[in-house]
Design a protein around this motif. Structure first.
Motif, PDB file in Angstrom:
ATOM      1  N   TYR A 171       5.241 -16.592  -5.302  1.00  0.00           N
ATOM      2  CA  TYR A 171       4.725 -15.314  -4.794  1.00  0.00           C
ATOM      3  C   TYR A 171       5.730 -14.638  -3.867  1.00  0.00           C
ATOM      4  O   TYR A 171       5.901 -13.409  -3.904  1.00  0.00           O
ATOM      5  N   SER A 185       7.295 -11.019  -4.423  1.00  0.00           N
ATOM      6  CA  SER A 185       7.190 -10.000  -3.390  1.00  0.00           C
ATOM      7  C   SER A 185       8.560  -9.418  -3.055  1.00  0.00           C
ATOM      8  O   SER A 185       8.724  -8.198  -2.929  1.00  0.00           O
ATOM      9  N   THR A 215       9.721  -7.169  -6.053  1.00  0.00           N
ATOM     10  CA  THR A 215       8.974  -5.934  -6.296  1.00  0.00           C
ATOM     11  C   THR A 215       8.889  -5.041  -5.066  1.00  0.00           C
ATOM     12  O   THR A 215       8.570  -3.850  -5.185  1.00  0.00           O
ATOM     13  N   VAL A 255       6.622  -5.377  -2.871  1.00  0.00           N
ATOM     14  CA  VAL A 255       5.195  -5.303  -2.541  1.00  0.00           C
ATOM     15  C   VAL A 255       4.824  -6.512  -1.690  1.00  0.00           C
ATOM     16  O   VAL A 255       5.119  -7.658  -2.069  1.00  0.00           O
ATOM     17  N   ARG A 256       4.189  -6.268  -0.557  1.00  0.00           N
ATOM     18  CA  ARG A 256       3.774  -7.373   0.303  1.00  0.00           C
ATOM     19  C   ARG A 256       2.690  -8.202  -0.372  1.00  0.00           C
ATOM     20  O   ARG A 256       1.682  -7.665  -0.841  1.00  0.00           O
ATOM     21  N   ILE A 257       2.915  -9.511  -0.418  1.00  0.00           N
ATOM     22  CA  ILE A 257       1.909 -10.466  -0.881  1.00  0.00           C
ATOM     23  C   ILE A 257       1.760 -11.505   0.220  1.00  0.00           C
ATOM     24  O   ILE A 257       2.751 -12.106   0.647  1.00  0.00           O
ATOM     25  N   ASP A 258       0.552 -11.714   0.685  1.00  0.00           N
ATOM     26  CA  ASP A 258       0.305 -12.767   1.676  1.00  0.00           C
ATOM     27  C   ASP A 258       0.188 -14.086   0.919  1.00  0.00           C
ATOM     28  O   ASP A 258      -0.901 -14.490   0.487  1.00  0.00           O
ATOM     29  N   TRP A 298      -3.092  -7.231  -4.700  1.00  0.00           N
ATOM     30  CA  TRP A 298      -1.816  -6.736  -4.172  1.00  0.00           C
ATOM     31  C   TRP A 298      -1.191  -5.607  -4.982  1.00  0.00           C
ATOM     32  O   TRP A 298      -0.336  -4.877  -4.467  1.00  0.00           O
ATOM     33  N   TYR A 308       5.983 -12.790 -12.842  1.00  0.00           N
ATOM     34  CA  TYR A 308       5.666 -13.996 -12.061  1.00  0.00           C
ATOM     35  C   TYR A 308       5.849 -15.244 -12.920  1.00  0.00           C
ATOM     36  O   TYR A 308       6.439 -16.235 -12.478  1.00  0.00           O
TER      37      TYR A 308
END
Length: 219
Positions: free
Chosen positions: A37, A41, A44, A46-49, A68, A81
């Protein structure tokens, strides 16, 4: 209202089949999935927790990505992914305590062990090869009730998993649901979902299986 557990043990023919879930049942996939992940992130933007994401493993990848990414990007990022996954997720993922012994216990009694998982099947197989775990069959891309398709096909009388989705899959297949609270679902949740047996973890599985097989062997 929770479904009633099975009241009569299922006889075990010879050979018999036991199904196992993969993530958080046979393998601790949290370190590897977290790394994958984070790589996604970074690529891309894009924030992924990732720390949050690994607390709710079990459902298909696309369900997590929906937290997300917008709907029109989910398939694209899911594919990416899965491409990133082997490099980032396979090496740091260990077997769960008792996983090797659980599969060996099935084989020692003349049974077959099959893995039925929601994970992308090629990646599931890579985990098992990397860890030297040797089930007889691996079936991927099945979640919750859909797992019953493979369980019925292989005549699995027992299905072992860590998630309420695994309990639902076992019950839909008419198999005994054996649960381990080693993933996101605790013992209470698993029992309320209808698990027939809850073990503390897989290290307790060989003794349970030996007792169950002895008591319920087909005549």
């Amino acid at each position: 209202m929770a479904p009633e557990p099975l009241t009569r043990p299922l006889p075990l023919p010879r050979p018999f089949t036991v199904g196992f879930d993969l993530d958080m049942t046979l393998i601790d996939s949290r370190p590897g999935i977290r790394a994958a992940y984070l790589a996604l992130s970074a690529e891309t933007g894009v924030r992924i927790d990732a720390d949050l994401a690994v607390t709710r493993l079990g459902p298909p990848l696309e369900q997590e990505l929906a937290h997300w990414f917008p709907d029109d990007r989910i398939q694209e990022v899911a594919d990416r992914y899965r491409e990133l996954y082997p490099a980032y997720a396979i090496p740091p993922t260990p077997a769960m305590p008792g996983a090797r012994e659980a599969i060996a216990a099935v084989h020692a009694l003349g049974g077959r062990a099959v893995v039925v998982t929601a994970k992308h099947e090629p990646n599931a197989k890579m985990h098992l090869v990397h860890l030297g775990l040797e089930p007889d069959e691996v079936i991927g891309w099945l979640w919750a009730e859909a797992k019953a398709e493979a369980l019925r096909e292989h005549d699995a009388r027992v299905y072992v998993g860590d998630h309420i989705g695994d309990v639902r899959g076992a019950r839909t297949a008419g198999a005994l649901s054996v649960a381990v609270p080693t993933g996101p679902c605790d013992e209470r949740e698993l029992r309320e979902a209808g698990a027939d047996v809850v073990l503390p973890d897989l290290t307790a599985f060989p003794a349970w299986l030996a007792e169950y097989a002895d008591a319920n062997a087909a005549g």
